[in-house]
Design an enzyme around this catalytic site. Structure first.
Site, mmCIF file in Angstrom:
data_model
loop_
_atom_site.group_PDB
_atom_site.id
_atom_site.type_symbol
_atom_site.label_atom_id
_atom_site.label_comp_id
_atom_site.label_asym_id
_atom_site.label_seq_id
_atom_site.Cartn_x
_atom_site.Cartn_y
_atom_site.Cartn_z
ATOM 1 C CG HIS A 1 -9.468 -23.821 28.609
ATOM 2 N ND1 HIS A 1 -8.637 -24.630 29.698
ATOM 3 C CD2 HIS A 1 -9.108 -22.429 29.178
ATOM 4 C CE1 HIS A 1 -8.095 -24.083 30.411
ATOM 5 N NE2 HIS A 1 -8.064 -23.023 30.262
ATOM 6 C CE LYS B 1 0.081 -20.506 28.541
ATOM 7 N NZ LYS B 1 -1.028 -19.795 29.331
ATOM 8 C CG HIS C 1 -11.078 -19.033 33.080
ATOM 9 N ND1 HIS C 1 -11.696 -19.391 31.944
ATOM 10 C CD2 HIS C 1 -9.712 -19.537 32.896
ATOM 11 C CE1 HIS C 1 -10.705 -20.024 31.222
ATOM 12 N NE2 HIS C 1 -9.705 -19.938 31.747
ATOM 13 C CE LYS D 1 -4.068 -19.167 23.444
ATOM 14 N NZ LYS D 1 -4.914 -20.284 24.125
ATOM 15 C CD GLU E 1 -4.734 -22.300 21.158
ATOM 16 O OE1 GLU E 1 -4.323 -21.992 22.093
ATOM 17 O OE2 GLU E 1 -5.860 -22.035 20.531
ATOM 18 N NE ARG F 1 -1.044 0.321 11.659
ATOM 19 C CZ ARG F 1 -1.108 1.674 11.535
ATOM 20 N NH1 ARG F 1 -0.091 2.747 11.792
ATOM 21 N NH2 ARG F 1 -2.033 1.964 10.416
ATOM 22 C CG ASN G 1 -7.084 -24.019 24.854
ATOM 23 O OD1 ASN G 1 -7.047 -22.941 25.861
ATOM 24 N ND2 ASN G 1 -6.627 -23.718 23.724
ATOM 25 C CD GLU H 1 -6.311 -22.390 33.512
ATOM 26 O OE1 GLU H 1 -5.415 -23.212 32.961
ATOM 27 O OE2 GLU H 1 -7.267 -21.749 32.790
ATOM 28 C CG HIS I 1 -13.731 -20.953 26.926
ATOM 29 N ND1 HIS I 1 -12.788 -20.867 25.863
ATOM 30 C CD2 HIS I 1 -13.150 -20.605 28.130
ATOM 31 C CE1 HIS I 1 -11.751 -20.459 26.410
ATOM 32 N NE2 HIS I 1 -11.759 -20.348 27.770
ATOM 33 N NE ARG J 1 -0.435 -20.522 23.686
ATOM 34 C CZ ARG J 1 0.036 -19.173 23.985
ATOM 35 N NH1 ARG J 1 1.010 -18.659 23.096
ATOM 36 N NH2 ARG J 1 -0.582 -18.552 24.994
#
Length: 379
Positions: A261, A240, A278, A156, A250, A134, A258, A198, A265, A254
Site C-alpha cells: 500500500h 484480518k 486501488h 478504517k 494500527e 459524534r 498495508n 487484497e 497509494h 495491523r
C-alpha cells in the site's frame, strides 16, 4: 513484527460467519450467497425511526431495492443517498452530500446508516457515521470483492485529500458486515482483479498455504466460482479479524495489512485518484515491496518472481507508472513520505521478512529509488 495466526483448512461450505473480537465493539461478518434476498440477514440490528442507505449510481439500480426490501419491516422510514461512482469522488465535498441528507431526513443518534457498495462507499459512509452527531450506528454491505475481503472489515473510514489517500478519517467499527457473494456476479472483470490483489496480500504476510491455494484456484476465482470465492473471502476475513482484534488502531501488528500500500497509494495519488483502481495499485505495489525486500536480503529472487507471476495472472499491472517526467523517483518518495505509516518524514515499508512473515521498517532512500526506477522500467 511478525504474524502468529494459525492456518485453517479450506472451507467446506460457501457460508460462514467470522467474528471480530473487540469487546463492546465486537461484530460478525456474514458470508454467503443470497443474503440480500433474506431479511434475516439483518437480524439483531437496533430499532430506529430512520435508516439511510448510502450507495452509488452503479450499485443502486442493481441492489438498492433488494436492501430496501430487506429493511422494510425494521425501519419506519428508509432513505437512499446515491453518490457518483469512483475514487475521484471520495472527497470532502461528496461526504458533505451525505451529511446534508442525514440532516434533511431528521436523523438522530439512533439512526442507522447502511454502506451499500465498494470500498469508496464503505469508507465514506463509515466516516460519515463516525462524525454525524459524534457517532451513529452503521452497517457494511460490501458489493465488491475488494470491499468484502478488506475495506469493509476493521473500522478504517476515510476520504482522500489532494496531498494523499485516506488522510482524513477515523477508526469506527460497524455493527455488522453482510457479504452477499451473489453481488460479485455483476462485478466487471477489472474490479474482480482489483479485489484479488487484497486476497493475494494475505499469503506473503502470513499464510503461504493460502497463497498456494490462490495459485491453484486463481482461474476459478476470476471466473466467479461461488465455492472458491466463499473460501477466499472467509480466509481473508479470518486473517484480518485476528490482526484487527489484536491491534484495532494500527499501533503495531495491523500495519502489516498495508503490504503493497505504501507504493500503491503513491501510484494512486501520482497518476490521479480513479485512474488506477486501488487494487491495481496495491498489486503493483506488492511487487515493488517484494523487490525492496529482496534487495534488503529478506527474501530471494524466486519469491519475488513467484509473487510477480501471480499478480500478473490475476490481471493486475506489475509495471509501475512514471508519475513525474523530471524526477520520477523523487516524486514517489515525496508522496510516500505523506503516507500515514511514515514517522518524522521517515518512510516505513511493509516488507516480507521471509515467506509468510511481514515486518515494518525503513529503507535507505537510494535503495528505494533503485527499486522504483527498475519497477517503472521493467517489462
Amino acid at each position: 513484527m511478525s504474524t502468529a495466526i494459525p492456518s485453517v483448512p479450506a472451507a467446506t461450505s460457501p457460508s460462514a460467519t467470522v467474528h471480530i473480537d473487540l469487546g463492546e465493539r465486537s461484530y460478525d461478518i456474514t458470508i454467503a450467497a443470497g443474503l440480500l434476498a433474506d431479511p434475516a440477514s439483518f437480524d439483531g440490528l437496533p430499532r430506529a425511526a430512520v435508516a439511510v442507505i448510502v450507495t452509488n449510481t452503479t450499485v443502486e439500480p442493481l441492489y438498492g431495492q433488494r436492501l430496501r426490501d430487506c429493511l422494510a419491516g425494521r425501519f419506519p422510514a428508509i432513505h437512499t443517498v446515491v453518490l457518483p461512482d469512483g475514487e475521484d469522488h471520495k472527497d470532502w465535498n461528496t461526504l458533505n452530500t451525505v451529511f446534508d441528507a442525514l440532516a434533511a431526513h431528521g436523523c438522530d443518534r439512533k439512526s442507522v446508516l447502511f454502506a451499500l457498495g465498494g470500498g469508496v462507499i464503505g469508507d465514506m459512509t463509515g466516516f460519515a457515521a463516525a462524525c454525524f452527531m459524534r457517532g451513529i450506528p452503521f452497517v457494511q454491505v460490501p458489493t465488491t470483492l475488494l470491499a468484502q475481503v478488506d475495506s469493509s472489515v476493521g473500522g478504517k473510514t476515510a476520504v482522500n485529500h489532494p496531498a494523499g489517500k485516506n488522510l482524513l478519517g477515523a477508526f469506527y467499527q460497524p455493527l455488522q458486515v453482510v457479504c452477499d457473494l451473489s453481488t460479485l456476479a455483476t462485478l466487471p472483470p477489472r474490479e474482480m482483479s482489483a479485489g484479488l490483489a487484497e486476497i493475494i496480500k494475505y499469503g506473503p504476510i502470513h499464510d503461504m498455504d493460502f497463497l498456494a491455494w490462490i495459485e491453484t484456484n486463481l482461474e476459478a476465482l476470476r471466473a466467479g466460482d461461488t465455492a472458491a470465492l466463499a473460501h477466499a473471502v472467509r480466509r481473508s476475513c479470518e486473517i484480518k479479524a485476528e490482526v484487527v482484534g489484536a491491534d484495532e488502531r494500527e499501533a503495531g501488528l495491523r500495519a502489516i495489512l498495508n503490504f503493497g500500500h505504501t507504493f500503491g497509494h503513491a501510484i494512486e495519488a501520482g497518476v490521479g485518484f480513479g485512474v488506477w483502481l486501488h487494487g491495481e495499485a496495491v498489486g503493483c505495489g506488492m511487487v515493488m515491496a517484494a523487490t525492496l525486500s529482496q534487495r534488503l536480503g529478506l527474501v530471494d529472487a524466486a519469491f519475488v518472481a513467484r509473487l510477480r507471476t501471480l499478480v500478473e495472472r490475476a490481471g493486475l499491472p506489475v509495471v509501475a507508472p512514471r508519475i513525474d517526467a523530471a524526477d520520477n523517483e523523487g516524486r514517489y518518495l515525496e508522496l510516500m513520505r505523506g503516507d500515514k505509516k511514515s514517522e518524522g518524514g521517515e518512510i516505513r515499508f511493509v516488507l516480507i521478512d521471509g515467506p509468510g512473515r511481514a515486518v515494518v521498517r525503513p529503507a535507505p532512500d537510494a535503495l528505494v529509488r533503485s527499486v522504483i526506477a527498475d519497477c517503472c522500467a521493467a517489462g
